[in-house]
Scaffold this motif. Structure first.
Motif, PDB file in Angstrom:
ATOM      1  N   ALA A  67      38.912  60.944 -69.819  1.00  0.00           N
ATOM      2  CA  ALA A  67      39.520  61.499 -70.587  1.00  0.00           C
ATOM      3  C   ALA A  67      38.568  62.479 -70.936  1.00  0.00           C
ATOM      4  O   ALA A  67      39.277  62.881 -72.250  1.00  0.00           O
ATOM      5  N   VAL A  68      37.774  61.539 -71.608  1.00  0.00           N
ATOM      6  CA  VAL A  68      37.008  61.552 -72.698  1.00  0.00           C
ATOM      7  C   VAL A  68      36.480  63.631 -72.396  1.00  0.00           C
ATOM      8  O   VAL A  68      36.098  64.504 -73.348  1.00  0.00           O
ATOM      9  N   THR A  69      35.832  63.277 -71.453  1.00  0.00           N
ATOM     10  CA  THR A  69      35.368  64.288 -70.927  1.00  0.00           C
ATOM     11  C   THR A  69      35.998  65.834 -71.044  1.00  0.00           C
ATOM     12  O   THR A  69      35.496  67.195 -71.175  1.00  0.00           O
ATOM     13  N   THR A  70      37.143  65.631 -70.168  1.00  0.00           N
ATOM     14  CA  THR A  70      38.626  66.632 -70.588  1.00  0.00           C
ATOM     15  C   THR A  70      38.833  66.672 -72.062  1.00  0.00           C
ATOM     16  O   THR A  70      38.871  67.992 -72.541  1.00  0.00           O
ATOM     17  N   GLY A  77      39.372  75.742 -76.564  1.00  0.00           N
ATOM     18  CA  GLY A  77      39.729  76.739 -77.228  1.00  0.00           C
ATOM     19  C   GLY A  77      39.824  76.587 -78.350  1.00  0.00           C
ATOM     20  O   GLY A  77      40.584  77.690 -79.180  1.00  0.00           O
ATOM     21  N   PHE A  78      39.327  76.102 -78.978  1.00  0.00           N
ATOM     22  CA  PHE A  78      39.462  76.281 -80.506  1.00  0.00           C
ATOM     23  C   PHE A  78      38.555  76.802 -80.992  1.00  0.00           C
ATOM     24  O   PHE A  78      37.858  76.823 -82.492  1.00  0.00           O
ATOM     25  N   GLY A  79      37.297  77.290 -80.475  1.00  0.00           N
ATOM     26  CA  GLY A  79      36.169  77.182 -80.496  1.00  0.00           C
ATOM     27  C   GLY A  79      34.889  76.595 -81.031  1.00  0.00           C
ATOM     28  O   GLY A  79      33.813  77.027 -80.860  1.00  0.00           O
ATOM     29  N   LEU A  80      35.106  75.389 -80.161  1.00  0.00           N
ATOM     30  CA  LEU A  80      33.649  73.884 -80.581  1.00  0.00           C
ATOM     31  C   LEU A  80      33.571  74.517 -78.815  1.00  0.00           C
ATOM     32  O   LEU A  80      34.119  73.699 -78.102  1.00  0.00           O
ATOM     33  N   GLU A  81      32.901  75.196 -78.689  1.00  0.00           N
ATOM     34  CA  GLU A  81      31.566  75.253 -77.764  1.00  0.00           C
ATOM     35  C   GLU A  81      30.709  74.521 -76.882  1.00  0.00           C
ATOM     36  O   GLU A  81      29.834  74.342 -77.710  1.00  0.00           O
ATOM     37  N   LEU A  82      30.939  73.157 -76.405  1.00  0.00           N
ATOM     38  CA  LEU A  82      30.152  72.635 -76.178  1.00  0.00           C
ATOM     39  C   LEU A  82      29.670  72.576 -74.432  1.00  0.00           C
ATOM     40  O   LEU A  82      30.382  72.975 -73.351  1.00  0.00           O
ATOM     41  N   THR A  83      28.008  72.517 -74.046  1.00  0.00           N
ATOM     42  CA  THR A  83      27.735  73.330 -73.227  1.00  0.00           C
ATOM     43  C   THR A  83      27.767  72.090 -72.354  1.00  0.00           C
ATOM     44  O   THR A  83      28.003  70.421 -72.560  1.00  0.00           O
ATOM     45  N   ALA A  84      28.164  71.834 -70.611  1.00  0.00           N
ATOM     46  CA  ALA A  84      27.738  70.988 -69.988  1.00  0.00           C
ATOM     47  C   ALA A  84      26.376  69.808 -70.086  1.00  0.00           C
ATOM     48  O   ALA A  84      27.315  68.907 -70.226  1.00  0.00           O
ATOM     49  N   ASP A  85      25.698  70.070 -70.848  1.00  0.00           N
ATOM     50  CA  ASP A  85      24.722  69.187 -70.691  1.00  0.00           C
ATOM     51  C   ASP A  85      24.768  68.379 -72.013  1.00  0.00           C
ATOM     52  O   ASP A  85      24.713  67.254 -71.545  1.00  0.00           O
ATOM     53  N   GLN A  86      25.615  68.754 -73.066  1.00  0.00           N
ATOM     54  CA  GLN A  86      25.984  68.500 -74.293  1.00  0.00           C
ATOM     55  C   GLN A  86      27.079  67.444 -74.379  1.00  0.00           C
ATOM     56  O   GLN A  86      27.108  65.980 -74.372  1.00  0.00           O
ATOM     57  N   ILE A  87      28.423  68.342 -73.013  1.00  0.00           N
ATOM     58  CA  ILE A  87      29.495  67.138 -72.347  1.00  0.00           C
ATOM     59  C   ILE A  87      28.539  65.636 -71.785  1.00  0.00           C
ATOM     60  O   ILE A  87      28.871  64.566 -72.294  1.00  0.00           O
ATOM     61  N   GLY A  88      27.716  66.132 -71.247  1.00  0.00           N
ATOM     62  CA  GLY A  88      27.106  64.956 -69.390  1.00  0.00           C
ATOM     63  C   GLY A  88      26.574  63.691 -70.289  1.00  0.00           C
ATOM     64  O   GLY A  88      26.565  62.754 -70.408  1.00  0.00           O
ATOM     65  N   ALA A  89      26.001  64.492 -71.516  1.00  0.00           N
ATOM     66  CA  ALA A  89      24.741  63.249 -72.276  1.00  0.00           C
ATOM     67  C   ALA A  89      25.508  62.259 -73.075  1.00  0.00           C
ATOM     68  O   ALA A  89      25.473  61.220 -73.083  1.00  0.00           O
ATOM     69  N   THR A  90      26.958  62.869 -73.640  1.00  0.00           N
ATOM     70  CA  THR A  90      28.146  62.115 -74.513  1.00  0.00           C
ATOM     71  C   THR A  90      28.240  61.054 -73.664  1.00  0.00           C
ATOM     72  O   THR A  90      29.037  60.089 -73.800  1.00  0.00           O
ATOM     73  N   VAL A  91      28.687  61.963 -72.710  1.00  0.00           N
ATOM     74  CA  VAL A  91      29.998  60.336 -71.640  1.00  0.00           C
ATOM     75  C   VAL A  91      28.792  59.881 -70.933  1.00  0.00           C
ATOM     76  O   VAL A  91      29.227  59.183 -70.357  1.00  0.00           O
TER      77      VAL A  91
END
Length: 129
Positions: A67-70, A77-91
């Motif tokens: 759910a956090v990844t989603t 969609g609102f301009g805060l574009e995170l890279t796949a690496d940033q999302i992966g590291a956060t998760v």
């Protein structure tokens, strides 16, 4: 089994209300793009999923991190574009923290069954207690 509710409503009802409210606001002139409307729906779904996951026992870590990844993906969609690496590291960090915090909830209280009891049960004919 107790039914999970949020503010007295089932989670699906909350999502329907959010989608209906967004549709109403767009109909009255709120300037949202199709991407932003879809992102709002996805973000609402992710937040409801997080709330339901936190209310359910035992907590399923994979459901929460999904759910956090989603949620993190949808905010693009609102301009805060995170890279796949940033999302992966956060998760990954979230999974580690949840694993440490929730370990007591997923670790068995007792050890394995005694081997002699297992062997005795295996020797009994089927149907005997």
């Amino acid at each position: 089994m107790k039914k999970v509710t949020i503010l007295g409503q089932e989670p699906a009802v909350i999502l329907f209300m959010v989608n209906a409210l967004v549709a109403l606001l767009v109909a009255f002139g709120l300037g949202l793009s199709q991407v932003q409307v879809a992102a709002i729906s996805t973000i609402a779904s992710a937040i409801v999923s997080i709330v339901v996951t936190l209310m359910t026992r035992p907590i399923v870590v994979s459901a929460l991190t999904g759910a956090v990844t989603t949620l993190m993906t949808a905010v693009a969609g609102f301009g805060l574009e995170l890279t796949a690496d940033q999302i992966g590291a956060t998760v990954t960090v979230l999974s580690l923290v949840l694993g440490l915090v929730l370990r007591a909830n997923v670790t068995p209280v007792s050890g394995p069954v005694q081997p002699q009891i297992d062997a005795e049960l295996m020797r009994r004919p089927a149907g005997q207690p």
